[in-house]
Design an enzyme around this catalytic site. Structure first.
Site, PDB file in Angstrom:
ATOM      1  N   ASP A  21     -31.650 -65.677 109.779  1.00  0.00           N
ATOM      2  CA  ASP A  21     -31.404 -64.297 109.384  1.00  0.00           C
ATOM      3  C   ASP A  21     -31.680 -63.295 110.504  1.00  0.00           C
ATOM      4  O   ASP A  21     -31.183 -62.167 110.457  1.00  0.00           O
ATOM      5  CB  ASP A  21     -32.263 -63.937 108.170  1.00  0.00           C
ATOM      6  CG  ASP A  21     -31.936 -64.795 106.960  1.00  0.00           C
ATOM      7  OD1 ASP A  21     -30.738 -65.031 106.721  1.00  0.00           O
ATOM      8  OD2 ASP A  21     -32.863 -65.235 106.267  1.00  0.00           O
ATOM      9  N   HIS A  71     -33.921 -64.953  99.262  1.00  0.00           N
ATOM     10  CA  HIS A  71     -33.012 -66.030  99.669  1.00  0.00           C
ATOM     11  C   HIS A  71     -31.883 -65.435 100.505  1.00  0.00           C
ATOM     12  O   HIS A  71     -32.104 -64.952 101.609  1.00  0.00           O
ATOM     13  CB  HIS A  71     -32.506 -66.754  98.424  1.00  0.00           C
ATOM     14  CG  HIS A  71     -31.834 -68.070  98.692  1.00  0.00           C
ATOM     15  ND1 HIS A  71     -31.882 -68.707  99.913  1.00  0.00           N
ATOM     16  CD2 HIS A  71     -31.079 -68.886  97.890  1.00  0.00           C
ATOM     17  CE1 HIS A  71     -31.208 -69.834  99.856  1.00  0.00           C
ATOM     18  NE2 HIS A  71     -30.701 -69.968  98.631  1.00  0.00           N
ATOM     19  N   SER A  89     -30.431 -71.687  95.905  1.00  0.00           N
ATOM     20  CA  SER A  89     -29.005 -71.838  95.606  1.00  0.00           C
ATOM     21  C   SER A  89     -28.624 -73.304  95.424  1.00  0.00           C
ATOM     22  O   SER A  89     -27.875 -73.651  94.503  1.00  0.00           O
ATOM     23  CB  SER A  89     -28.153 -71.192  96.696  1.00  0.00           C
ATOM     24  OG  SER A  89     -28.491 -71.682  97.981  1.00  0.00           O
ATOM     25  N   ARG A 145     -30.026 -72.771 113.881  1.00  0.00           N
ATOM     26  CA  ARG A 145     -28.923 -71.909 113.440  1.00  0.00           C
ATOM     27  C   ARG A 145     -28.986 -70.565 114.152  1.00  0.00           C
ATOM     28  O   ARG A 145     -27.957 -69.975 114.483  1.00  0.00           O
ATOM     29  CB  ARG A 145     -28.988 -71.718 111.914  1.00  0.00           C
ATOM     30  CG  ARG A 145     -28.823 -73.011 111.130  1.00  0.00           C
ATOM     31  CD  ARG A 145     -29.050 -72.800 109.646  1.00  0.00           C
ATOM     32  NE  ARG A 145     -30.385 -72.301 109.371  1.00  0.00           N
ATOM     33  CZ  ARG A 145     -30.813 -71.897 108.179  1.00  0.00           C
ATOM     34  NH1 ARG A 145     -29.989 -71.924 107.138  1.00  0.00           N
ATOM     35  NH2 ARG A 145     -32.057 -71.468 108.017  1.00  0.00           N
ATOM     36  N   HIS A 194     -40.572 -69.408 108.600  1.00  0.00           N
ATOM     37  CA  HIS A 194     -39.745 -70.242 107.732  1.00  0.00           C
ATOM     38  C   HIS A 194     -40.663 -71.156 106.940  1.00  0.00           C
ATOM     39  O   HIS A 194     -41.713 -71.584 107.428  1.00  0.00           O
ATOM     40  CB  HIS A 194     -38.759 -71.076 108.567  1.00  0.00           C
ATOM     41  CG  HIS A 194     -37.688 -71.724 107.760  1.00  0.00           C
ATOM     42  ND1 HIS A 194     -37.879 -72.941 107.135  1.00  0.00           N
ATOM     43  CD2 HIS A 194     -36.432 -71.330 107.467  1.00  0.00           C
ATOM     44  CE1 HIS A 194     -36.763 -73.265 106.501  1.00  0.00           C
ATOM     45  NE2 HIS A 194     -35.869 -72.315 106.680  1.00  0.00           N
TER      46      HIS A 194
END
Length: 437
Positions: free
Chosen positions: A374, A270, A240, A326, A317
């Protein structure tokens, strides 16, 4: 000074640094490129520049040099909330400075003044089939507003100036950001809540107003503030961010560029990943009989998953080699929120966090056995009633806009050229590798 005035001074101070690097040190090698990197999606090639954020493998994301805990601690807080104004975070991303409360409230007021969405956007959204994916609607709404672009109008009028064109980009980006929460919430209420949009509340901040327009009470306003900041930026090489930068490098305006970036975010490799992790977690719980397993039962189930050739979604990751900060931030929110910390789905996610890294390390195939963002985010949304999986990426997109729009404002200010890497043929690579035919 206003945000724009502070940013102008920062840009003037930064431009000579970029110019000097190109003119005096342009031939200095940054690294080497391997065949596996050329074929494998340019993974790890150092070929982009951004000062907005940096992803450290061991520390996670840093926003303007600040870790996530440092960012949350430093920024001015919304009254009655432990979480900061997203508007103050925008100031930080653009300038690298932590704003005062007065400066933050200046951005709050500025975005409110820019927040009116053109009526034709609602007309366009309402003509789309209701089973249209919300990301398609979100991207279409952004693209539809391209006619509002100040940069595009001035460029067409022959007013392009390389040294000052960043000001038009700045205006476009602020105009876009001011409208995005209203558009996203409208799509949600139109598509999933019986076509019952909720009007904005001019008394609320960006994150609080989004929660209001979604129709979800406190503390979902804090969820929104936290979520948008955490998902804002992750260096400039992700799809993005890179797509937004690439399109803007052709002197496309912010509307074209962000719409393109949102399209990239919609992919399952993504932004779509968070909904897939939640679906997997829920299915996993169903297979366990709908109840929380013991750690032994969970460990066996995870091994069965891996041995069947499947992965544990939300773990691993491309860059990080530790638990994603996060993820940690969202976990801490859950642990301190009554009701949420006892929510069975969160308890399962928490148990997986305790068990999965050990299983993955013993399995030996994962470079990073720790959870990413996620693994946690979908559970929080589900708990607060946002149970429509396919809307999660829109939430991601609202947050990601902060980072990518800050980046292309600086790209335009520093006069970065159109991006045009050189490609080679497979024959050339085989020749480089010494493969004889």
């Amino acid at each position: 000074m206003s945000l724009k005035e502070v940013l102008a001074k920062k840009i003037e101070a930064h431009r000579p640094r970029t110019t000097r690097l190109v003119k005096e040190y342009g031939d200095v090698k940054v690294g080497e490129v391997t065949i596996s990197q050329v074929i494998g999606g340019m993974r790890g090639i150092k070929s982009l520049v951004t000062d907005i954020s940096y992803l450290d493998p061991m520390e996670g994301i840093r926003f303007r040099g600040m870790t996530i805990p440092e960012t949350f601690a430093a920024l001015p807080k919304v009254p009655g909330s432990e979480y900061p104004y997203v508007e103050g975070f925008w100031w930080l991303l653009l300038t690298g400075d932590v704003p005062t409360m007065e400066q933050t409230l200046e951005v709050v007021a500025d975005w409110k003044a820019r927040s009116q969405v053109p009526e034709y956007v609602w007309d366009i959204l309402r003509t789309m089939p209701r089973d249209t994916h919300p990301m398609t609607m979100f991207s279409a709404a952004i693209l539809a507003m391209q006619r509002e672009s100040i940069f595009a109008k001035n460029y067409a009028a022959g007013k392009f100036n390389k040294m000052t064109c960043w000001e038009d980009m700045y205006e476009d980006c602020n105009n876009l950001l001011a409208k995005l929460p209203t558009i996203a919430a409208y799509i949600y209420r139109m598509k999933y809540k019986g076509d019952t949009p909720i009007a904005p509340n001019p008394e609320l901040d960006w994150g609080g107003n989004f929660a209001h327009m979604m129709g979800i009470g406190k503390p979902y306003d804090d969820v929104a503030r936290m979520y948008f900041i955490l998902h804002s930026d992750h260096e400039s090489g992700n799809v993005s961010a890179h797509t937004t930068h690439l399109v803007a490098s052709a002197l496309s305006d912010a509307y074209y560029s962000l719409s393109a970036g949102i399209n990239g975010l919609a992919g399952p490799l993504h932004g779509l990943a968070n909904q897939e992790v939640l679906a997997w977690t829920q299915n996993f719980m169903q297979k366990l009989g709908g109840k929380l397993p013991t750690k032994e039962e969970l460990e066996k189930a995870l091994w069965d998953t891996l041995n069947s050739g499947q992965v544990i979604p939300g773990y691993g990751h491309a860059v990080l080699r530790k638990t994603d900060p996060r993820y940690t931030s969202q976990r801490e929110f859950c642990l301190k929120t009554p009701g949420l910390k006892d929510y069975p789905l969160f308890q399962l996610v928490s148990m997986i966090y305790e068990v999965a890294p050990k299983v993955l390390m013993e399995h030996g195939k994962a470079k990073n056995p720790w959870p990413n963002v996620d693994a946690q985010s979908g559970v929080i949304q589900w708990y607060y009633g946002v149970t429509e999986y396919d809307f999660y990426t829109v939430l991601f997109g609202v947050g990601r806009a902060l980072g990518v729009l800050a980046n292309i404002t600086w790209d335009r200010a520093l006069g970065y050229p159109i991006e045009r890497p050189k490609s080679v043929t497979t024959d050339m690579l085989e020749e480089i590798a010494g493969i004889k035919k």
